[in-house]
Design an enzyme around this catalytic site. Structure first.
Site, PDB file in Angstrom:
ATOM      1  N   ASP A   1      36.112  49.984  39.852  1.00  0.00           N
ATOM      2  CA  ASP A   1      37.204  50.124  38.954  1.00  0.00           C
ATOM      3  C   ASP A   1      38.727  50.741  39.745  1.00  0.00           C
ATOM      4  OD1 ASP A   1      39.331  50.186  37.067  1.00  0.00           O
ATOM      5  OD2 ASP A   1      38.297  51.098  35.442  1.00  0.00           O
TER       6      ASP A   1
ATOM      7  N   ASP B   1      44.912  54.443  38.198  1.00  0.00           N
ATOM      8  CA  ASP B   1      44.764  53.625  38.135  1.00  0.00           C
ATOM      9  C   ASP B   1      44.492  52.956  36.844  1.00  0.00           C
ATOM     10  OD1 ASP B   1      42.098  51.135  39.101  1.00  0.00           O
ATOM     11  OD2 ASP B   1      41.492  52.757  36.753  1.00  0.00           O
TER      12      ASP B   1
ATOM     13  N   ASP C   1      44.943  51.159  33.008  1.00  0.00           N
ATOM     14  CA  ASP C   1      43.727  51.670  31.826  1.00  0.00           C
ATOM     15  C   ASP C   1      43.604  49.871  31.001  1.00  0.00           C
ATOM     16  OD1 ASP C   1      41.582  51.835  30.148  1.00  0.00           O
ATOM     17  OD2 ASP C   1      42.042  52.819  28.793  1.00  0.00           O
TER      18      ASP C   1
ATOM     19  N   ASP D   1      46.086  40.151  42.811  1.00  0.00           N
ATOM     20  CA  ASP D   1      45.882  41.404  43.643  1.00  0.00           C
ATOM     21  C   ASP D   1      44.546  41.465  43.255  1.00  0.00           C
ATOM     22  OD1 ASP D   1      46.232  43.179  46.429  1.00  0.00           O
ATOM     23  OD2 ASP D   1      46.784  44.693  44.383  1.00  0.00           O
TER      24      ASP D   1
ATOM     25  N   HIS E   1      38.654  45.481  41.361  1.00  0.00           N
ATOM     26  CA  HIS E   1      38.855  46.786  40.024  1.00  0.00           C
ATOM     27  C   HIS E   1      39.902  46.336  38.334  1.00  0.00           C
ATOM     28  CE1 HIS E   1      38.282  48.025  45.180  1.00  0.00           C
ATOM     29  NE2 HIS E   1      39.508  46.932  45.088  1.00  0.00           N
TER      30      HIS E   1
ATOM     31  N   GLU F   1      42.221  37.704  44.689  1.00  0.00           N
ATOM     32  CA  GLU F   1      41.994  37.973  45.941  1.00  0.00           C
ATOM     33  C   GLU F   1      40.832  39.095  45.231  1.00  0.00           C
ATOM     34  OE1 GLU F   1      42.579  42.040  48.484  1.00  0.00           O
ATOM     35  OE2 GLU F   1      42.805  41.816  47.155  1.00  0.00           O
TER      36      GLU F   1
ATOM     37  N   GLY G   1      29.770  33.705  71.704  1.00  0.00           N
ATOM     38  CA  GLY G   1      29.181  32.575  71.701  1.00  0.00           C
ATOM     39  C   GLY G   1      27.387  32.499  71.863  1.00  0.00           C
TER      40      GLY G   1
ATOM     41  N   ASP H   1      31.871  27.795  70.301  1.00  0.00           N
ATOM     42  CA  ASP H   1      31.823  29.340  71.224  1.00  0.00           C
ATOM     43  C   ASP H   1      30.927  29.459  72.077  1.00  0.00           C
ATOM     44  OD1 ASP H   1      29.220  29.133  69.602  1.00  0.00           O
ATOM     45  OD2 ASP H   1      29.331  31.152  68.985  1.00  0.00           O
TER      46      ASP H   1
END
Ligand code: CA
Ligand code: CA
Length: 493
Positions: free
Chosen positions: A193, A199, A201, A230, A234, A260, A299, A425
């Site tokens: 979180d 943060d 709530d 965003d 969290h 995200e 590679g 690659d």
């Protein structure tokens, strides 16, 4: 129509350079270049004022309108410029997406004395039973805004935790007494979180109500058509699900949303989509990490596994594919920059295949001058190929550890569509691939990769070539001639 999302910023854009004005002037050009949606950086005032990229949120209601944190304007310009730009982009037929940062707040106006518990940063479930007094910058009164649009005052009762105690000038993790971490968040560190700052709530009904009220105000004020959310890992999954549902109901609009969720495991992403009732799409972070590993793998990466464990291979309709972003660019918090030699190949993989909604990064399209990083020179051509040629059935040739490819067979309603892509690659080489019998006898021209044109045989196959560590894209020759003429003459042929 094959859509393209553009992430319209990189971390190190200069501040005060009129980014909103610039994007407004670019609206029609971007539309012509095939951009159908644009992810705009956070538009509200951050704690760092006009130097804040936007993620250090201070006041969601200050879109560059109030003298707060040292300036009226944000890094990108004023509120008026922002609104004009969104309108211009909407008029150009580009879906405008605002960046919504709900996880945290920074730059509190006043200190409060708050009872807190120490938390083990490595396992946030481990909360000390002992309490102590903290001096926390948790009171936000927004003196420069003076209650305009909302008189909501944030204080410690709106937050779960902080990572700084002013009393001892101590950086550590503290849970505010009486609060608990949200349970429906990512499981890293026991409970993820907490990310940074104060943060928020979101389980507090006053906070949730204020954020919904803000969402309505923001959509109405800005004219945006959707969101990039965003740091969703969290934030309570249930909260975001309810927040989107409330806004969709209140506005009667669909409101596109992409979140995200920074995690390399697609199963975690799918689980999150389920928990939100599929209320949003997600960036395909696992695919980005594949690109990153290939580009630094000398590679050794087995190209047959390129799409293993990616979101686009499990939830194609909900995957927003990307190569890099403002967090993965050099010097940033999630730095995992895809090395230059593989950029064009990575873009061919997200732009020209059937699945996924590709997001092009500003720093790749225009470069990152502060780091001396030039633009991906093939990118505009690849965007054009997506628009004109990337249609029809897809045939995959992921059958070699170094050289893989795919073809698109084109569709009748898009004359000249169809293409073939080959990438490596390791060493260069060739592969015989089918573009469809309807192309028998036709020439495919190499538009990216510098190979010779090839002629399709009677069975609809041709032998395509790629150089070492390169990518080749071939398209039916006539279609390119036609489109080049059309661009030159400015009319439809
Ligand atoms: Ca949080
Ligand atoms: Ca390999």
């Amino acid at each position: 129509m094959n859509g393209i999302m553009l992430q319209a910023f990189e971390w190190e854009l200069p501040s005060g350079a009129g980014h909103w004005r610039k994007l407004r002037k670019m609206a029609r050009k971007l539309s012509r270049d095939g951009v159908t949606a644009i992810w705009l950086p956070p538009a509200y005032k951050g704690a760092g004022g006009k130097n804040d990229v936007g993620y250090g949120v201070y006041d969601l209601y200050d879109l560059g309108e109030f003298d707060q944190k040292g300036s009226v304007e944000t890094k990108y310009g004023s509120k008026e410029e922002y609104i004009k730009m969104v309108a211009a982009l909407n008029r150009a037929g580009i879906q405008t997406l605002g960046d919504v940062v709900f996880n945290h707040r920074m730059g509190g106006d006043e200190k409060e004395t708050v009872t807190v518990h120490r938390v083990d940063p490595a396992d946030r479930r481990m909360v000390s039973e002992e309490t102590e007094e903290g001096e926390l910058y948790t009171r936000f009164t927004f003196p420069g805004r003076k209650g305009r649009y909302s008189d909501f005052v944030w204080d410690h009762s709106c937050f779960t935790g902080v990572d700084y105690n002013e009393r001892d000038r101590e950086h550590s993790l503290f849970l505010i007494d009486g609060k608990s971490w949200a349970q429906d968040v990512d499981a890293e560190n026991g409970n993820f979180d907490y990310l940074m700052g104060n943060d928020v709530d979101v389980s507090d009904p006053r906070v949730a109500g204020e954020l919904t009220k803000w969402g309505e105000w923001y959509l109405k004020t800005s004219g945006l058509r959707g969101f990039r959310l965003d740091a969703v890992k969290h934030i309570s999954a249930a909260f975001l699900k309810n927040w989107l549902a409330a806004l969709r109901e209140k506005t009667g609009r669909e409101i596109y949303a992409v979140g995200e969720y920074w995690h390399s495991d697609a199963e975690v992403l799918v689980d999150y989509l389920e928990r939100t009732g599929n209320a949003m799409n997600l960036f395909d972070v696992p695919l980005h990490f594949h690109f990153h590993r290939i580009s630094h793998g000398n590679g050794m990466y087995d190209m047959r596994t390129l799409f293993d464990g990616t979101l686009v291979s499990t939830r194609a309709m909900q995957a927003v594919t990307f190569v890099d972003n403002h967090d993965t660019q050099p010097g940033q918090s999630l730095e995992s920059w895809v090395d230059g030699w593989f950029k064009a190949a990575a873009y061919a993989l997200i732009l020209l295949r059937k699945d996924g909604y590709p997001c092009v990064f500003w720093g790749d399209l225009y470069g990152i001058p502060s780091r001396g990083i030039g633009k991906v020179t093939e990118l505009e051509t690849l965007m054009r190929l997506r628009r004109e040629c990337a249609y029809g059935d897809q045939c995959d040739y992921f059958d070699h550890e170094n050289i893989v490819g795919f073809t698109r067979q084109g569709i009748k309603s898009r004359p000249g569509s169809g293409l073939a892509v080959l990438l490596s690659d390791g060493a260069g080489g060739e592969k015989r691939m089918c573009v469809g019998k309807h192309f028998a006898g036709r020439v495919f021209r190499c538009c990216v990769g510098g190979q010779k044109d090839v002629r399709v045989d009677r069975e609809g196959y041709a032998v395509f070539a790629v150089s070492g560590g390169g990518v080749s894209v071939y398209a039916p020759k006539a279609s390119l001639v036609t489109s080049a003429l059309r661009r030159l003459s400015g009319r439809r042929l």
